[in-house]
Design a protein around this motif. Structure first.
Motif, PDB file in Angstrom:
ATOM      1  N   ALA A  32       0.813  -1.220   0.000  1.00 19.57           N
ATOM      2  CA  ALA A  32       0.000   0.000   0.000  1.00 19.57           C
ATOM      3  C   ALA A  32       0.850   1.276   0.000  1.00 19.57           C
ATOM      4  CB  ALA A  32      -0.933   0.009   1.207  1.00 19.57           C
ATOM      5  N   GLN A  33       2.095   1.182   0.380  1.00 22.51           N
ATOM      6  CA  GLN A  33       2.934   2.379   0.438  1.00 22.51           C
ATOM      7  C   GLN A  33       3.086   3.049  -0.920  1.00 22.51           C
ATOM      8  OE1 GLN A  33       6.380   0.778   2.514  1.00 22.51           O
ATOM      9  NE2 GLN A  33       5.850   2.025   4.283  1.00 22.51           N
ATOM     10  N   GLY A  34       2.970   2.291  -1.995  1.00 17.49           N
ATOM     11  CA  GLY A  34       3.079   2.865  -3.330  1.00 17.49           C
ATOM     12  C   GLY A  34       1.762   3.361  -3.893  1.00 17.49           C
ATOM     13  N   CYS A  35       0.695   3.241  -3.152  1.00 17.26           N
ATOM     14  CA  CYS A  35      -0.639   3.623  -3.629  1.00 17.26           C
ATOM     15  C   CYS A  35      -0.921   5.099  -3.378  1.00 17.26           C
ATOM     16  CB  CYS A  35      -1.704   2.797  -2.920  1.00 17.26           C
ATOM     17  SG  CYS A  35      -1.627   1.047  -3.279  1.00 17.26           S
ATOM     18  N   LYS A  36      -2.001   5.549  -4.014  1.00 18.06           N
ATOM     19  CA  LYS A  36      -2.466   6.910  -3.771  1.00 18.06           C
ATOM     20  C   LYS A  36      -3.025   6.994  -2.358  1.00 18.06           C
ATOM     21  CE  LYS A  36      -3.451   7.675  -8.575  1.00 18.06           C
ATOM     22  NZ  LYS A  36      -4.399   7.979  -9.607  1.00 18.06           N
ATOM     23  N   VAL A  42      -7.486   3.212   2.951  1.00 19.63           N
ATOM     24  CA  VAL A  42      -8.342   2.013   2.986  1.00 19.63           C
ATOM     25  C   VAL A  42      -7.510   0.807   3.425  1.00 19.63           C
ATOM     26  CG1 VAL A  42      -9.654   0.405   1.555  1.00 19.63           C
ATOM     27  CG2 VAL A  42      -9.994   2.867   1.290  1.00 19.63           C
ATOM     28  N   ALA A  43      -6.308   0.700   2.867  1.00 23.70           N
ATOM     29  CA  ALA A  43      -5.425  -0.415   3.237  1.00 23.70           C
ATOM     30  C   ALA A  43      -5.052  -0.340   4.715  1.00 23.70           C
ATOM     31  CB  ALA A  43      -4.175  -0.411   2.363  1.00 23.70           C
ATOM     32  N   MET A  44      -4.792   0.854   5.213  1.00 21.89           N
ATOM     33  CA  MET A  44      -4.409   0.995   6.620  1.00 21.89           C
ATOM     34  C   MET A  44      -5.559   0.624   7.552  1.00 21.89           C
ATOM     35  SD  MET A  44      -1.271   1.628   6.732  1.00 21.89           S
ATOM     36  CE  MET A  44      -1.299   0.477   5.384  1.00 21.89           C
ATOM     37  N   GLU A  45      -6.775   0.880   7.100  1.00 28.30           N
ATOM     38  CA  GLU A  45      -7.939   0.468   7.885  1.00 28.30           C
ATOM     39  C   GLU A  45      -7.976  -1.064   7.996  1.00 28.30           C
ATOM     40  OE1 GLU A  45     -12.572   1.340   7.348  1.00 28.30           O
ATOM     41  OE2 GLU A  45     -11.282   3.088   7.008  1.00 28.30           O
ATOM     42  N   LYS A  46      -7.710  -1.742   6.881  1.00 25.51           N
ATOM     43  CA  LYS A  46      -7.673  -3.202   6.888  1.00 25.51           C
ATOM     44  C   LYS A  46      -6.536  -3.719   7.763  1.00 25.51           C
ATOM     45  CE  LYS A  46      -9.787  -3.724   2.381  1.00 25.51           C
ATOM     46  NZ  LYS A  46      -9.643  -4.179   1.000  1.00 25.51           N
ATOM     47  N   VAL A  47      -5.378  -3.086   7.666  1.00 25.70           N
ATOM     48  CA  VAL A  47      -4.223  -3.483   8.477  1.00 25.70           C
ATOM     49  C   VAL A  47      -4.554  -3.335   9.959  1.00 25.70           C
ATOM     50  CG1 VAL A  47      -1.878  -2.792   9.123  1.00 25.70           C
ATOM     51  CG2 VAL A  47      -2.474  -3.060   6.710  1.00 25.70           C
TER      52      VAL A  47
END
Length: 74
Positions: A32-36, A42-47
């Motif tokens: 996710a670090q390379g994402c907008k 959204v990814a951090m919420e899942k993490v």
């Protein structure tokens, strides 16, 4: 009193599942670090949810060790 074999296995399984969740969360974070920004959030919420579940599994493993949760023979 030492844990019975079934309870040792239950504790081991819970800890293994927690570790697998934490590794998956780390993989998601790395990708996710390379994402907008919106996708990253959204990814951090899942993490975050994965880490919460991993913590819950580790707490259950601690309860098994303390013999508050036991696996009985049926």
């Amino acid at each position: 009193m030492p844990l019975t074999k079934p309870n040792q296995q239950l504790r081991r399984d819970l800890k293994d599942a927690a570790f697998a969740l934490e590794e998956a969360a780390l993989d998601i974070f790395s990708k996710a670090q390379g994402c907008k920004e919106a996708e990253f959030l959204v990814a951090m919420e899942k993490v975050s949810k994965m880490h919460e579940q991993a913590d819950r599994l580790k707490a259950y493993a601690d309860e098994v060790k303390a013999e508050r949760i036991v696996r009985t023979k049926v």
